[in-house]
Design an enzyme around this catalytic site. Sequence first.
Site, PDB file in Angstrom:
ATOM      1  N   ARG A   1      37.881  92.480  47.324  1.00  0.00           N
ATOM      2  CA  ARG A   1      38.398  91.297  48.040  1.00  0.00           C
ATOM      3  C   ARG A   1      37.599  90.066  47.622  1.00  0.00           C
ATOM      4  O   ARG A   1      38.141  88.991  47.403  1.00  0.00           O
ATOM      5  CB  ARG A   1      38.348  91.498  49.567  1.00  0.00           C
ATOM      6  CG  ARG A   1      38.674  90.218  50.321  1.00  0.00           C
ATOM      7  CD  ARG A   1      39.032  90.388  51.793  1.00  0.00           C
ATOM      8  NE  ARG A   1      38.330  91.447  52.476  1.00  0.00           N
ATOM      9  CZ  ARG A   1      37.032  91.415  52.799  1.00  0.00           C
ATOM     10  NH1 ARG A   1      36.301  90.366  52.514  1.00  0.00           N
ATOM     11  NH2 ARG A   1      36.473  92.437  53.421  1.00  0.00           N
TER      12      ARG A   1
ATOM     13  N   TYR B   1      59.978  73.121  48.904  1.00  0.00           N
ATOM     14  CA  TYR B   1      60.382  74.514  49.114  1.00  0.00           C
ATOM     15  C   TYR B   1      60.477  74.816  50.622  1.00  0.00           C
ATOM     16  O   TYR B   1      59.572  74.469  51.394  1.00  0.00           O
ATOM     17  CB  TYR B   1      59.363  75.436  48.425  1.00  0.00           C
ATOM     18  CG  TYR B   1      59.567  76.894  48.757  1.00  0.00           C
ATOM     19  CD1 TYR B   1      60.807  77.492  48.575  1.00  0.00           C
ATOM     20  CD2 TYR B   1      58.530  77.667  49.261  1.00  0.00           C
ATOM     21  CE1 TYR B   1      61.007  78.822  48.899  1.00  0.00           C
ATOM     22  CE2 TYR B   1      58.720  78.995  49.578  1.00  0.00           C
ATOM     23  CZ  TYR B   1      59.970  79.566  49.398  1.00  0.00           C
ATOM     24  OH  TYR B   1      60.161  80.887  49.728  1.00  0.00           O
TER      25      TYR B   1
ATOM     26  N   ASP C   1      51.969  70.894  44.021  1.00  0.00           N
ATOM     27  CA  ASP C   1      52.545  72.216  43.765  1.00  0.00           C
ATOM     28  C   ASP C   1      53.243  72.122  42.409  1.00  0.00           C
ATOM     29  O   ASP C   1      54.305  71.497  42.293  1.00  0.00           O
ATOM     30  CB  ASP C   1      53.516  72.568  44.902  1.00  0.00           C
ATOM     31  CG  ASP C   1      54.143  73.938  44.718  1.00  0.00           C
ATOM     32  OD1 ASP C   1      54.196  74.438  43.572  1.00  0.00           O
ATOM     33  OD2 ASP C   1      54.597  74.513  45.728  1.00  0.00           O
TER      34      ASP C   1
ATOM     35  N   LYS D   1      56.549  82.637  39.576  1.00  0.00           N
ATOM     36  CA  LYS D   1      57.613  81.956  38.846  1.00  0.00           C
ATOM     37  C   LYS D   1      57.284  81.908  37.349  1.00  0.00           C
ATOM     38  O   LYS D   1      57.176  82.939  36.714  1.00  0.00           O
ATOM     39  CB  LYS D   1      57.835  80.588  39.477  1.00  0.00           C
ATOM     40  CG  LYS D   1      57.928  80.623  41.016  1.00  0.00           C
ATOM     41  CD  LYS D   1      59.126  81.358  41.504  1.00  0.00           C
ATOM     42  CE  LYS D   1      59.164  81.715  42.988  1.00  0.00           C
ATOM     43  NZ  LYS D   1      58.333  81.078  43.947  1.00  0.00           N
TER      44      LYS D   1
END
Length: 389
Positions: free
Chosen positions: A53, A105, A177, A202
Site C-alpha cells: 500500500r 465528467y 484533468d 483511458k
Amino acid sequence: MANESRAQGFSTRAIHAGQAADPATGATVVPIYATSTFTQEAPGEHKGFEYSRSGNPTRAALETCLAALEEGEQGLAFASGLAATTAVLSLFRPGDEVVAASDLYGGTYRLLERVFRPWGLAPRYTDDPRPEGFARVITPVTRLVWIETPTNPLLQVLDIAAIAELAHRAGALLAVDNTFASPYLQQPLRLGADLVVHSTTKYLGGHSDVVGGAVIGRRDLLEPIRFYQNAAGAVPGPFDAWLVLRGLKTLAIRMERHCANAAHLAAWLAEQRAGVERVYYPGLPSHPGHDLARRQMRDFGGMISVRLAGGAEAARRLLTRTRLFSLAESLGGVESLISHPATMTHASIPAEVRGARGIDDGLVRLSVGVEDYDDLRDDLQQALADGGS
Ligand code: P1T
C-alpha cells in the site's frame, strides 16, 4: 557532437523512464511485483519497500514514468481516476471553495456534489469556460480551480495558462484533468497548472482493460497527496500498474492515429446534412476553441461529440446500429466506442442541470479508436442512413 543535456523525447521517456532493467534479475521489462510485503533485514532496514500500500516497485516504475511524461517532479498512481480526484480534493478543508467549469465528467460532478459538498467543500461552477467566466466565480475563499480541457462531453477548450494566472492571483491552485488530451497532446504543468490528474483507464492505459488514476505535480504539493494515498489506501495493484505502464509505451503512436482518424471523421460528419445538427471537435475550424487548441495542444484529440437533429429517437437509432463502434462508457482505448452522455457518463447530473449545460438526449459521444478510417466511416454511414439496418 550530441548535446548530452538535451531532454529525451516523449516516446523515449514513455518506454524508458522508471524502467531500467530489473536490479534483481535483469528482466528487461519491469516485472509485476505481486507481493503485499517485503522482507526486512532488521526492523527498518530494507531496499526501499515495506508494504505494497505504501509502495510497490511496479507502481513506482509507473509513477516515475507518469511524472516524466507530464514533466512533473513526482507522480502518484491511484486505483481509479476518481480516487485520484478524491486525493486532490482531500487537500482542502470545510469552507474552502472549488471552482470548476460546468462541463465536466459526471462522476467528478457527483463527487463534488454528493461527497465533498456534504463534507463542507463549496463547489462553484461557471457555464462560461473562458477566463472571464472563471474570474466571475473565483472568490477570496477559492482554494482550487479544477478544469478539464477538452471537456467531457462537449469538448470545450479552456485556456490553461490564463486560468492558472487567475487562480494564482486569487491564491488558489489549478488542477487540470488531462484525461481527454493525454500528456502527448498537452502538458498542463508547463502552462502553469499546479497539478495534473488522469483517469489512466483511458488513453494512458489505452486498451480498455484496466481502471486507474494518477496525480502529477511538484514534490511539495504531492507530499500531502502521497500521505493521503497511503493513509486512505486507494492504490492500484501491481498488475493494474503494469498494464498502464505497458500502455504508456505506445501512447504517442496511438494518439497520432486517434487524432488522424478523429479529424477525418469529424470533417466527414460535419458534411452530413441529414440528421447531424452539430459536430463538436476542436480540430474543426468552426469550433470556438480551435485557435486556442492549436496553441495549447499538439493535435486535437480522438474525441468527437455530435448533436443529432432527431433528438433522443435519432440518438437511440445511431447508438444501436453501429457495429464497430461499441455502445459503452469510457474512452481512449484502441477500439472505437459510442456513448450517450445523458443516460450514461453524465446520468448522475440532475436532468435539469444537464439540459441547461447542453447535454441533452440528442447528444452522442464518440471515442474514435485506431481502426482503419474507412471502416469507421462506413460504420457511421450505415448507422446514420435512413432505412439502413
Ligand atoms: O473512471 P475513472 O478511472 O475513475 O475516471 C474518472 C474520470 C475522470 N476524469 C475524466 C475526464 C473522465 O472522463 C473520467 C471517466 N470517464 C468515463 C468513464 C467516461 O466515459 O466519460
